[in-house]
Design a protein around this motif. Structure first.
Motif, PDB file in Angstrom:
ATOM      1  N   GLY A  90       0.828  -1.200   0.000  1.00 25.24           N
ATOM      2  CA  GLY A  90       0.000   0.000   0.000  1.00 25.24           C
ATOM      3  C   GLY A  90       0.860   1.246   0.000  1.00 25.24           C
ATOM      4  N   LEU A  91       1.856   1.240   0.875  1.00 22.30           N
ATOM      5  CA  LEU A  91       2.753   2.374   0.989  1.00 22.30           C
ATOM      6  C   LEU A  91       3.531   2.561  -0.309  1.00 22.30           C
ATOM      7  N   ALA A  92       3.984   1.435  -0.873  1.00 19.29           N
ATOM      8  CA  ALA A  92       4.729   1.491  -2.131  1.00 19.29           C
ATOM      9  C   ALA A  92       3.864   2.096  -3.226  1.00 19.29           C
ATOM     10  N   MET A  93       2.568   1.724  -3.236  1.00 26.84           N
ATOM     11  CA  MET A  93       1.660   2.249  -4.262  1.00 26.84           C
ATOM     12  C   MET A  93       1.508   3.767  -4.137  1.00 26.84           C
ATOM     13  N   VAL A  94       1.340   4.235  -2.878  1.00 23.48           N
ATOM     14  CA  VAL A  94       1.188   5.671  -2.647  1.00 23.48           C
ATOM     15  C   VAL A  94       2.424   6.410  -3.154  1.00 23.48           C
ATOM     16  N   LEU A  95       3.601   5.880  -2.796  1.00 22.27           N
ATOM     17  CA  LEU A  95       4.852   6.516  -3.214  1.00 22.27           C
ATOM     18  C   LEU A  95       4.985   6.494  -4.731  1.00 22.27           C
ATOM     19  N   LEU A  96       4.614   5.357  -5.301  1.00 18.25           N
ATOM     20  CA  LEU A  96       4.723   5.203  -6.747  1.00 18.25           C
ATOM     21  C   LEU A  96       3.861   6.242  -7.457  1.00 18.25           C
ATOM     22  N   THR A  97       2.624   6.411  -6.956  1.00 20.20           N
ATOM     23  CA  THR A  97       1.720   7.384  -7.543  1.00 20.20           C
ATOM     24  C   THR A  97       2.335   8.779  -7.465  1.00 20.20           C
ATOM     25  N   PHE A  98       2.871   9.062  -6.290  1.00 26.42           N
ATOM     26  CA  PHE A  98       3.471  10.368  -6.036  1.00 26.42           C
ATOM     27  C   PHE A  98       4.590  10.646  -7.038  1.00 26.42           C
ATOM     28  N   VAL A  99       5.421   9.627  -7.293  1.00 21.50           N
ATOM     29  CA  VAL A  99       6.572   9.814  -8.170  1.00 21.50           C
ATOM     30  C   VAL A  99       6.162   9.705  -9.637  1.00 21.50           C
ATOM     31  N   ALA A 100       5.290   8.746  -9.926  1.00 24.78           N
ATOM     32  CA  ALA A 100       5.051   8.399 -11.322  1.00 24.78           C
ATOM     33  C   ALA A 100       3.970   9.252 -11.984  1.00 24.78           C
TER      34      ALA A 100
END
Lengths: 365, 272
Positions: B9-19
Motif C-alpha cells: 500500500g505504501l509502495a503504491m502511494v509513493l509510486l503514484t506520487f513519483v510516477a
C-alpha cells in the motif's frame, strides 16, 4: 638471488598523541637463500620492518641493501621483490591467470612467455584447473596458493611473506606450512617471513628474529631461541605452553648458588659468571623439563596438583608451587588427580635464570 | 498478510506520487492542443497525436538544444570524474596535513547555494572569456559535481583494501598504474553512481545555463525550453513533448545502471 643487509633501520610515526617508535635500530644480515622469520606479538614492529623492506613504508633512518645494491630509496616496483599478503590481496576482477600474469605484464613480458611461465607454475601449486576462475570462486587454500604463485612467477630476489597462513583454518595451515617449507627447499630464494605464530617460525625458519616493542630481542636458529632464550620475553614467547616463570632471589648459601622463590629453594649447579648487582631474579623452566620423581629423591619438591588437561598425546598438569603455579607436561599416560600431592624434580642443566623480573630481564649464563 | 498489504500500500502511494507527473507529462504530450485544457480532464487522450513531437523538430530548434545539453553534460561529467577521482584518491590514501579539514571544506563547497555563486562566476568568466562557451558552462557545473564526486568516491576508495594496490605496486605498477589497474575496477559502482549524478545535475541545471550562455546557438535545453512560454501563450503540448524527450535518456540510463546505483548507495559494498 641476493643476501639482504638491514642496517640500523629505524621508523617512528608522529601522531597526535606523540611519537611512536615502531622500529628501533634493527640490524640484521640475511644470507642468500636463507629463510628468516620475524616473530613477535602485534605491534612489535615486525610488519613495519617487512613493509620497509618492501618499500611500502619509508624508514626514518637506516639502510637496506640487496647484495651490493642500496635499495633504501627505490620504489617497490624497482626492488625485484615479491610479497604475499595476509589478505592474499588477489585482484578480485581478474581471473587466476590474469592475477598470476599481472607482474609479468607490468614488466613488459610478451604473451607467449607469460603463458609459458603460468603453465610452468600452475602445476607446482595445483592451480591448472582453476586458471580461468575469479578469486571469489576459490577456497581459502586455493587463494593462498594463487597468492604464492603470483609471487613465485616473478622469480624475485627476495620473497616477503606477511602472515600468509593466518587466515587459513588450523588443518590447512599445517598443510600449507609444509608446502611452504618444501617450496623453500626447492627454490632456495631468500625469504623473510613475518608471523605472530611462534610455531610457524620454529618449523619454517633457518633463523628467527624475536621482536618486541620495535626492538630486536634475539636472533638465532630455532634451537638457540628455544633452548637459550636471551631474555625473559623470548623465553615466554617461544614455546607452548609457555615457560614457567618463578620470581625470587638469587643467593649464595654456603658457597653454593641457590634460587630462593616463594616457598621453594632450588640449588643451582653453578653460579652465573657474573653475579647481578641486585639479588632479584626469575627462574624459568619449560613444562617438559619438570619431572615427576619419587618423594624421597634428593631435591624433590612437594606440590599439589590443581587441574589436569588432556591435549591428545600429552597432558598438561597445573601444579601449585610455593605461592604460584607451574605447568608440567607429560605423556597422556601419566594421570594425576586434582588435589594429589606429587614430588617434582627440576633438571638443573635445563633451568633458565634471568636477572630481574621484567620481560627484558636478561638471561644469566 | 497485513504487513504485506501495508508494505505494498505504501509502495503504491509513493509510486503514484513519483510516477503521476511522469504519466501526466507523457499523456499531455500526446493530446491535441484542444484536449489539453478540457474539463473534466481525460486520463487517456480521446485523440492520440504526435503533432507536438513533429512541431518540436520542425518548428523549434529542439534538436540543437538537445545536442548542446548533451555536449555540456558529457564534458562536465567527464571533467568532474577525472579530477574528482584523483582528488578523492589522494584524500583517501595520502597522509597530507589538513586532509580532514580539506575534506570538510569540500563538503561545505557542495552546500553553497548556486544562486550565490552565479554572479561572481559570471564576472570571472567574462574576464577569462569563458562566457558563451560550452567549456565555461561545464566548468561552472564542476562547482557542484566535483565536491560530490570527491566526497562519495573518497569513501569508496577508503573501502578498497590498501593491500590490493600495494600488491600491484610490488608487482611492478606505478601508483597511478595501480589506481587504474586495480583500484578503479573495484570502484566501478561508485564511479557510475557519481557520474550519473554529475550528469543529472548538469542536465537539469537552469540558472547557470541561462546566465552564462546568451548566444542562442549555444543554448542548452532547460533555458531553451523556457522560450516555449511567451507572455501571451504557453504551448503546453510542446513543453510536455520536449520534457518527455528530455527525460528519456535519464530514464534509460537509470534502467540500465539500477544495479550499480544500489551498490553505490551502500558505499563500501564493493567487496560483493
Amino acid at each position: 638471488m641476493a643476501n639482504v643487509r638491514i642496517d640500523r633501520l629505524h621508523k617512528e610515526f608522529r601522531g597526535p598523541t606523540g611519537t611512536v617508535h615502531a622500529l628501533q635500530e634493527l640490524t640484521l644480515d640475511i644470507a642468500d637463500g636463507e629463510f628468516v622469520s620475524l616473530v613477535g606479538p602485534s605491534g612489535c614492529g615486525k610488519s613495519t620492518a617487512l613493509r620497509i623492506i618492501a618499500g611500502l613504508e619509508v624508514p626514518s633512518s637506516g639502510r637496506i641493501l640487496f647484495g651490493p645494491r642500496d635499495i633504501t630509496k627505490l620504489e617497490p616496483r624497482d626492488r625485484n621483490i615479491a610479497m604475499v599478503f595476509q589478505s592474499y590481496a588477489l585482484y578480485p576482477h581478474m581471473t587466476v591467470r590474469q592475477n598470476l600474469e599481472y607482474g609479468l605484464r607490468k614488466r613488459g613480458i610478451g604473451k607467449e612467455e607469460r603463458a609459458r611461465k603460468v603453465a610452468a607454475i600452475a602445476p607446482m601449486l595445483r592451480l591448472e584447473t582453476m586458471l580461468e576462475r575469479k578469486p571469489r570462486q576459490l577456497s581459502g587454500g586455493q587463494r593462498q596458493r594463487v597468492a604464492l604463485g603470483r609471487a613465485l612467477i616473478r622469480d624475485p630476489e627476495v620473497f616477503l611473506l606477511d602472515e600468509p597462513l593466518s587466515n587459513l583454518d588450523a588443518k590447512l595451515r599445517v598443510h600449507m606450512r609444509a608446502e611452504l617449507a618444501a617450496l623453500h627447499q626447492k627454490l632456495r630464494t631468500t625469504m623473510i617471513y613475518v608471523t605472530h605464530d611462534q610455531l610457524e617460525a620454529m618449523t619454517l625458519s633457518d633463523r628467527i628474529v624475536v621482536m618486541n616493542h620495535g626492538v630486536m630481542q634475539q636472533v638465532g636458529t630455532p634451537e638457540e631461541i628455544y633452548s637459550r632464550p636471551a631474555n625473559r620475553f623470548v623465553a615466554e614467547f617461544i614455546g607452548t605452553p609457555s615457560m614457567n616463570m618463578i620470581e625470587g632471589e638469587l643467593r649464595i648459601e654456603g658457597g653454593r648458588p641457590v634460587f630462593q622463590g616463594p616457598g621453594i629453594a632450588v640449588p643451582l649447579p653453578q653460579a652465573p659468571p657474573r653475579m647481578p648487582a641486585t639479588p632479584q631474579a626469575t627462574l624459568g623452566v619449560r613444562p617438559e623439563d619438570i619431572a615427576l620423581v619419587p618423594p624421597d629423591a634428593p631435591g624433590a619438591i612437594r606440590a599439589k596438583v590443581t587441574v589436569s588437561e588432556l591435549a591428545g598425546a600429552e597432558r598438561y598438569h597445573f601444579i601449585e608451587l610455593g605461592s604460584g603455579s607451574v605447568i608440567l607436561r607429560t605423556p597422556a599416560t601419566t594421570v594425576l588427580r586434582p588435589g594429589e600431592t606429587v614430588a617434582l624434580g627440576l633438571d638443573p642443566a635445563r633451568l633458565h635464570l634471568f636477572a630481574g623480573a621484567g620481560e627484558d630481564a636478561a638471561a644469566l649464563r | 498478510m497485513l504487513r504485506l498489504l501495508r508494505t505494498y500500500g505504501l509502495a503504491m502511494v509513493l509510486l503514484t506520487f513519483v510516477a503521476f507527473p511522469l504519466y501526466w507529462m507523457t499523456l499531455t504530450s500526446l493530446k491535441p492542443q484542444t484536449e489539453v485544457f478540457r474539463v473534466p480532464p481525460t486520463f487517456l487522450p480521446a485523440t492520440w497525436t504526435l503533432e507536438h513531437y513533429v512541431n518540436l523538430f520542425w518548428l523549434t530548434d529542439f534538436g540543437l538544444l538537445f545536442w548542446n545539453s548533451l555536449k555540456v553534460c558529457l564534458l562536465s561529467t567527464a571533467l568532474s570524474l577525472a579530477v574528482g577521482i584523483l582528488g578523492a584518491y589522494a584524500l583517501a590514501r595520502f597522509n597530507v596535513r589538513g586532509k580532514e579539514a580539506y575534506g570538510r571544506l569540500v563538503l561545505l563547497a557542495y552546500m553553497f547555494p548556486g544562486a550565490l555563486l552565479v554572479i561572481p562566476l559570471l564576472l570571472l568568466f567574462r574576464e577569462l572569456g569563458l562566457t558563451n562557451s560550452h567549456l565555461g558552462l561545464s566548468l561552472a557545473y564542476l562547482t557542484f559535481s566535483l565536491p560530490f564526486v570527491m566526497w562519495v568516491m573518497r569513501d569508496f576508495f577508503a573501502s578498497v583494501p590498501v593491500d590490493l594496490e600495494e600488491a600491484a605496486m610490488i608487482d611492478g605498477a606505478t601508483r597511478l598504474g595501480a589506481l587504474w589497474d586495480v583500484v578503479l575496477p573495484q570502484a566501478v559502482p561508485g564511479i557510475i553512481a557519481t557520474g550519473i549524478f554529475a550528469f543529472l545535475f548538469a542536465w537539469n541545471e537552469y540558472l547557470y545555463a541561462l546566465i552564462l550562455i546568451s548566444d542562442e546557438s549555444l543554448r542548452t535545453l532547460p533555458p531553451g525550453m523556457m522560450r516555449f512560454v511567451s507572455t501571451t501563450d504557453t504551448n503546453w503540448g510542446l513543453i510536455m513533448a520536449a520534457s518527455t524527450l528530455a527525460t528519456l535518456p535519464m530514464a534509460l540510463a537509470f534502467g540500465l545502471i539500477q544495479r550499480y546505483l544500489v551498490t553505490g548507495m551502500g558505499a563500501g559494498g564493493v567487496k560483493g
